[in-house]
Each structure stands twice: as structure tokens, then as C-alpha cells.
Motif scaffolding. Sequence first.
Motif, PDB file in Angstrom:
ATOM      1  N   ASN A  77       0.833  -1.206   0.000  1.00  0.00           N
ATOM      2  CA  ASN A  77       0.000   0.000   0.000  1.00  0.00           C
ATOM      3  C   ASN A  77       0.867   1.255   0.000  1.00  0.00           C
ATOM      4  O   ASN A  77       0.572   2.226  -0.689  1.00  0.00           O
ATOM      5  CB  ASN A  77      -0.941  -0.007   1.199  1.00  0.00           C
ATOM      6  N   GLN A  78       1.953   1.218   0.761  1.00  0.00           N
ATOM      7  CA  GLN A  78       2.864   2.358   0.845  1.00  0.00           C
ATOM      8  C   GLN A  78       3.609   2.574  -0.483  1.00  0.00           C
ATOM      9  O   GLN A  78       3.750   3.709  -0.931  1.00  0.00           O
ATOM     10  CB  GLN A  78       3.861   2.112   1.970  1.00  0.00           C
ATOM     11  N   ILE A  79       4.053   1.506  -1.114  1.00  0.00           N
ATOM     12  CA  ILE A  79       4.858   1.606  -2.337  1.00  0.00           C
ATOM     13  C   ILE A  79       3.999   1.743  -3.590  1.00  0.00           C
ATOM     14  O   ILE A  79       4.259   2.589  -4.442  1.00  0.00           O
ATOM     15  CB  ILE A  79       5.786   0.377  -2.456  1.00  0.00           C
ATOM     16  N   TYR A  80       2.981   0.907  -3.711  1.00  0.00           N
ATOM     17  CA  TYR A  80       2.172   0.836  -4.931  1.00  0.00           C
ATOM     18  C   TYR A  80       0.782   1.451  -4.799  1.00  0.00           C
ATOM     19  O   TYR A  80       0.011   1.425  -5.751  1.00  0.00           O
ATOM     20  CB  TYR A  80       2.005  -0.622  -5.372  1.00  0.00           C
ATOM     21  N   ASP A  81       0.446   1.945  -3.616  1.00  0.00           N
ATOM     22  CA  ASP A  81      -0.905   2.456  -3.341  1.00  0.00           C
ATOM     23  C   ASP A  81      -1.981   1.400  -3.549  1.00  0.00           C
ATOM     24  O   ASP A  81      -3.112   1.711  -3.922  1.00  0.00           O
ATOM     25  CB  ASP A  81      -1.229   3.690  -4.208  1.00  0.00           C
ATOM     26  N   ASP A  82      -1.618   0.148  -3.312  1.00  0.00           N
ATOM     27  CA  ASP A  82      -2.568  -0.953  -3.466  1.00  0.00           C
ATOM     28  C   ASP A  82      -2.107  -2.138  -2.615  1.00  0.00           C
ATOM     29  O   ASP A  82      -1.127  -2.798  -2.962  1.00  0.00           O
ATOM     30  CB  ASP A  82      -2.659  -1.382  -4.932  1.00  0.00           C
ATOM     31  N   PRO A  83      -2.780  -2.428  -1.502  1.00  0.00           N
ATOM     32  CA  PRO A  83      -2.348  -3.526  -0.639  1.00  0.00           C
ATOM     33  C   PRO A  83      -2.458  -4.899  -1.303  1.00  0.00           C
ATOM     34  O   PRO A  83      -1.800  -5.847  -0.880  1.00  0.00           O
ATOM     35  CB  PRO A  83      -3.283  -3.426   0.568  1.00  0.00           C
TER      36      PRO A  83
END
Length: 86
Positions: A44-50
Motif C-alpha cells: 500500500n505504501q509503495i504501490y498504493d494498493d495492498p
Amino acid sequence: KDANFTAVSDLFVRYRIREQVKNEMTLYYNYDIKDWDTPELLANQIYDDPHLYWIILKMNDIVNVNEDWPKAKHLWYLVWVQVILQ
């Protein structure tokens, strides 16, 4: 078809990242795993998608997140104490 079950694809069985891609060091950067980090939180932090947690696991050769993912320091201590006391 049984109404109680839903068929799903297992990404880890069917999907493989080429070694050529995994060996490309420009795709990586150093990150110190914090005690509270999970693959989902990092995705989520890196790709904005958990839901893209599997990319982190596959690129780092993590097959079993329960065994291979770094554990919190206090959890390592608890595991060590349990093993010694048994």
C-alpha cells in the motif's frame, strides 16, 4: 458446481518472475522492515494498493510469509524463550 465453494486462481503456483528481472538491481532499494510492517502495508505504501503484496513477496523469494517474513524483535524473543523452556 457447489454453491458453498468459489474457485480462485493461485497466483503463486502460476506466476513466476523471470530471473533476469529479479537480478536487475535498479528495481530494488533498501528498506528496513519495521516491527509493524506487513507485506500488505508495504504494498500500500509503495504501490498504493495492498493487493499487490505478492510482488514484494515474489521479488524477495518469500514463499511462506509466516516463516520467511521478518518477525518483530519481541516475537523472536518469545519464540526463543519458548524453545529453551520446553
